[in-house]
Scaffold this motif. Structure first.
Motif, PDB file in Angstrom:
ATOM      1  N   ILE A 143       0.825  -1.191   0.139  1.00 31.58           N
ATOM      2  CA  ILE A 143       0.103   0.075   0.175  1.00 31.58           C
ATOM      3  C   ILE A 143       0.952   1.287   0.081  1.00 31.58           C
ATOM      4  O   ILE A 143       0.353   2.545  -0.008  1.00 31.58           O
ATOM      5  CB  ILE A 143      -0.939  -0.027   1.125  1.00 31.58           C
ATOM      6  N   MET A 144       2.150   1.196  -0.170  1.00 34.80           N
ATOM      7  CA  MET A 144       3.172   2.466  -0.001  1.00 34.80           C
ATOM      8  C   MET A 144       2.802   2.972  -1.170  1.00 34.80           C
ATOM      9  O   MET A 144       2.725   2.710  -2.470  1.00 34.80           O
ATOM     10  CB  MET A 144       4.593   1.937   0.062  1.00 34.80           C
ATOM     11  N   THR A 145       2.884   4.668  -1.202  1.00 38.88           N
ATOM     12  CA  THR A 145       3.215   5.120  -2.492  1.00 38.88           C
ATOM     13  C   THR A 145       4.527   6.007  -2.388  1.00 38.88           C
ATOM     14  O   THR A 145       5.699   5.402  -2.714  1.00 38.88           O
ATOM     15  CB  THR A 145       2.049   6.266  -2.580  1.00 38.88           C
ATOM     16  N   ASP A 178       5.683   6.856   0.375  1.00 40.48           N
ATOM     17  CA  ASP A 178       6.285   6.408   1.696  1.00 40.48           C
ATOM     18  C   ASP A 178       7.755   5.876   1.687  1.00 40.48           C
ATOM     19  O   ASP A 178       8.095   5.005   0.564  1.00 40.48           O
ATOM     20  CB  ASP A 178       5.677   5.225   2.201  1.00 40.48           C
ATOM     21  N   THR A 179       8.447   6.237   2.446  1.00 38.80           N
ATOM     22  CA  THR A 179       9.941   5.746   2.195  1.00 38.80           C
ATOM     23  C   THR A 179      10.218   4.466   3.170  1.00 38.80           C
ATOM     24  O   THR A 179      11.019   3.711   2.964  1.00 38.80           O
ATOM     25  CB  THR A 179      11.088   6.851   2.619  1.00 38.80           C
ATOM     26  N   VAL A 180       9.244   4.424   4.375  1.00 37.88           N
ATOM     27  CA  VAL A 180       9.467   3.435   5.235  1.00 37.88           C
ATOM     28  C   VAL A 180       7.819   2.529   5.374  1.00 37.88           C
ATOM     29  O   VAL A 180       7.066   3.394   5.563  1.00 37.88           O
ATOM     30  CB  VAL A 180      10.059   3.490   6.519  1.00 37.88           C
ATOM     31  N   PRO A 181       8.083   1.403   5.292  1.00 38.46           N
ATOM     32  CA  PRO A 181       6.502   0.611   5.416  1.00 38.46           C
ATOM     33  C   PRO A 181       6.191   0.673   6.797  1.00 38.46           C
ATOM     34  O   PRO A 181       7.169   0.787   7.558  1.00 38.46           O
ATOM     35  CB  PRO A 181       6.453  -0.649   4.921  1.00 38.46           C
ATOM     36  N   LYS A 182       4.799   0.990   7.235  1.00 40.94           N
ATOM     37  CA  LYS A 182       4.423   1.237   8.469  1.00 40.94           C
ATOM     38  C   LYS A 182       3.546   0.287   9.100  1.00 40.94           C
ATOM     39  O   LYS A 182       2.444  -0.073   8.419  1.00 40.94           O
ATOM     40  CB  LYS A 182       3.552   2.520   8.541  1.00 40.94           C
ATOM     41  N   GLY A 183       3.895  -0.265  10.043  1.00 43.88           N
ATOM     42  CA  GLY A 183       3.203  -1.334  10.650  1.00 43.88           C
ATOM     43  C   GLY A 183       3.420  -1.158  12.441  1.00 43.88           C
ATOM     44  O   GLY A 183       4.204  -0.822  12.709  1.00 43.88           O
ATOM     45  N   ALA A 184       2.328  -1.741  13.035  1.00 43.68           N
ATOM     46  CA  ALA A 184       2.395  -1.660  14.510  1.00 43.68           C
ATOM     47  C   ALA A 184       1.545  -2.864  14.904  1.00 43.68           C
ATOM     48  O   ALA A 184       0.665  -3.370  14.286  1.00 43.68           O
ATOM     49  CB  ALA A 184       1.944  -0.590  15.056  1.00 43.68           C
ATOM     50  N   THR A 185       2.004  -3.713  16.042  1.00 41.80           N
ATOM     51  CA  THR A 185       1.386  -4.928  16.509  1.00 41.80           C
ATOM     52  C   THR A 185       1.649  -4.864  18.193  1.00 41.80           C
ATOM     53  O   THR A 185       2.445  -4.381  18.712  1.00 41.80           O
ATOM     54  CB  THR A 185       2.104  -5.917  15.828  1.00 41.80           C
ATOM     55  N   ARG A 186       0.563  -5.417  18.617  1.00 43.69           N
ATOM     56  CA  ARG A 186       0.604  -5.743  20.100  1.00 43.69           C
ATOM     57  C   ARG A 186      -0.068  -7.114  20.502  1.00 43.69           C
ATOM     58  O   ARG A 186      -0.880  -7.116  20.076  1.00 43.69           O
ATOM     59  CB  ARG A 186      -0.570  -4.429  20.963  1.00 43.69           C
ATOM     60  N   LYS A 187       0.386  -7.421  21.741  1.00 46.35           N
ATOM     61  CA  LYS A 187      -0.597  -8.745  22.424  1.00 46.35           C
ATOM     62  C   LYS A 187      -0.845  -8.278  23.689  1.00 46.35           C
ATOM     63  O   LYS A 187      -0.251  -7.649  24.554  1.00 46.35           O
ATOM     64  CB  LYS A 187       0.186  -9.742  22.380  1.00 46.35           C
TER      65      LYS A 187
END
Lengths: 406, 406
Positions: A152-154, A156-165
């Motif tokens: 989904i980047m256009t 963007d220079t860095v792909p963006k994600g975040a995760t929690r448990k």
């Protein structure tokens, strides 16, 4: 260029959610630019969208389908073309793309939500999109988050994600999200494209409420350039795969789940600013002492959007006169400059309208030379506060946006 | 850099108005940076000022003195330091500077209006200012306009002046004005620094009315960067030296004089944009079909302030999707994108929300490649209209503002 932002290496799978990518050669060949997020039956899906009146056809289609309370079985997202300002033809294209995904899933056409990001004003290559859609469905896997965030980047220079448990009364719950966006960023009760999923068994109402709350603390607090996108969309999926009891807003687990969702959203929203077009600084603008939160936000955005403040920050120039100017032009009725205080981190510049006697230029310069700092403003007329995250304004912002289509 | 803007070679003297400059070495030595405009007794003086709540001490002093209806005998203007965000000390400095001019003219201290422009947040070098003031008074001559327009420059690359002569029932009347300003330009019922003088015998009320009307058609229609200065001030002097009958708003000569004042203000306001920081294009944004003029202005400013529109224009890129985005984000309640039309000069891009069938990229590119062109927007919901003049957003804007204090 991005400010203190690294590529996520782990994004935990969310039971009930599978992701697959394919190449539709939308802007150019050689990259996976089509993403399908397939949902098991029973998922609750909430969405919030741009308030831009020129909202794109996919936004219009999403709004219709969510309002009609169709069960949602998939999201389909393309980068490279926003399918915006494309008129009735663009609405047809969005529906055709969604229908191709629905066919491959053997689901109803209305059960798929379309999303697009990229250049405005061009029609989608619909034949290549409908051909790629079944490939993306076929490739879908619960381990697909890392590929998805790249698809989904256009600019963007860095792909963006975040995760929690997190542990809840119903067992371990996961919240994972991805986002894209670096320019045309000033979400208005929405965001760029952001997709967050959890396996918590939230009710439909709690899903919507959690999204609105989390976005209010995250995506609605960031700005890169003050330009509100035509395509901003933020979706929260609650697959309900974990736990036996539904979580409504009164349930003891709700604040825990909301907390984790908010943390993921804050990390994603900050990632958007850290990767803001041409950004070299990450700046928090904290406004207190306001009569209302709306007034505090008004001042924070006035400072965050000022090209003169942003270019001074790029130059590491503690030119606080421009901050004063931006506070003054915010349009707060009856604001008295004699009550206003300004600090850079803990360095006091102006106290109740007067230059602070201990201030020296070197102290301010040392703060703004850092990659991350706060501009703290006290209005001295109330107790409401707000915070906005933004970046500076550099040569590269102009370069990126002057050359975007060439 | 300035777009189609040349240095005025003639500015007609205005009877009853003398101008003198001197060196106060405010920012650096070697330049005449202090201007006194001396007025014969009986002049009518109207002023309008920034609405920025952080308005500078000289603005506060001017407002007080005009509100008290003191007879005004002189204006004193310095460049190189805005005397803004300087607290009570700044108010004292503004009064001391004015008092030094008053002493040299043997006039009352309250009869002098102070103005400052330049960097924000630094105290004036008050000893050098009060020493230079009598020199400027001594140098004052009715032929001083050309030197005066240079004395008030800061980052201006071209000095700005405009002049008109017109025939009225009371003989030949002159209107001459000077202005400065290239950045922090988004006047809000005011302007940068602009000083316009006429020998017409306007009544005090007609002087104020003429200034408000003319500014509404000129200075209040321009923006460079959306940042409203702390020091915007616009003054109209009517010396009353020509004619035997007072001109009120009902007098047959009033529309003639107002017309000439408006022409001078439009030329000065456009000069500010043509010399906008880093400007390479002069762009008229014309919005029609609005429900109200306020709504039309709201849309025009949303487009004029969009960094994405401005960087595209810099690149001569007919990226009209960004224009659509900026219209959509303007916040017009209930705006229907299906009623909106967009053209670049006479090239139709969007007609009632649909891409125009005859549009080809080359047609739009040919328009935006020019140094001057119009963005024309129809909202399709009423009959009100507004026009705003702006410039593009270039590398040099960032360069100028990142390096301003260094």
């Amino acid at each position: 260029m991005a400010v203190n932002l690294s590529v996520p290496d782990v994004l935990h799978p969310v039971p009930g959610v599978r992701l697959g990518v394919a190449e539709a050669a939308i802007k150019k060949p050689g990259r996976k630019d089509l993403l399908v997020i397939a949902l098991d039956p029973g998922a609750r899906v909430a969405g919030i969208f741009t308030r831009n009146a020129f909202c794109a056809p996919p936004v219009q289609v999403c709004r219709e389908r969510l309002a009609a309370a169709h069960e949602i079985r998939a999201l389909v997202i393309n980068s490279g073309n926003a399918n915006a300002a494309t008129g009735q033809g663009g609405i047809d294209d969005a529906r055709l793309t969604a229908a191709a995904v629905a066919r491959a899933l053997d689901a109803a056409p209305e059960s798929v939500l379309p999303f697009s990001t990229g250049v405005i004003g061009q029609r989608l290559p619909i034949d290549r999109m409908t051909a790629a859609a079944p490939q993306a469905v076929k490739a879908a896997t619960s381990a697909g988050w890392l590929d998805a965030m790249r698809a989904i980047m256009t600019t963007d220079t860095v792909p963006k994600g975040a995760t929690r448990k997190l542990r809840t009364s119903q067992g371990e719950i996961t919240v994972t999200g991805i986002a894209k966006g670096v320019g045309m960023i000033c979400p208005d009760m929405a965001t760029m494209l952001a997709f967050i999923a959890t396996d918590a068994r939230l009710t439909p109402a709690a899903t919507q409420r959690a999204l609105v709350n989390a976005a209010g603390q995250s995506f609605n607090c960031v700005t890169v350039d003050g330009d509100t996108s035509t395509n901003d969309s933020c979706v929260l999926v609650a697959s309900g795969k974990t736990g036996s009891v539904e979580i409504d807003e009164q349930h003891a687990d709700y604040p825990l789940v909301l907390g984790a969702i908010t943390e993921v959203c804050v990390q994603l929203a900050q990632a958007v600013v850290r990767d803001g077009e041409g950004a070299t600084k990450f700046i928090s603008i904290e406004v207190g002492g306001a009569k209302t939160e709306a007034e505090a936000r008004q001042v924070a955005y006035s400072v965050a959007h000022s090209p003169l403040v942003k270019t001074a920050m790029f130059a590491s120039d503690a030119n606080w006169g421009r901050i004063a100017m931006a506070i003054g032009k915010a349009g707060v009725e009856g604001l008295d400059q004699g009550s206003v205080s300004i600090a850079l981190d803990d360095v006091q510049l102006i106290e109740r309208g007067q230059p602070h006697p201990s201030y020296r230029e070197e102290l301010g310069s040392a703060v703004v030379a850092k990659e991350e700092f706060s501009i703290r403003i006290g209005l001295g007329r109330g107790t409401a506060a707000a915070r906005v995250w933004t970046c500076d304004f550099s040569y590269d912002y102009v370069k990126i946006n002057a050359e975007y289509r060439t």
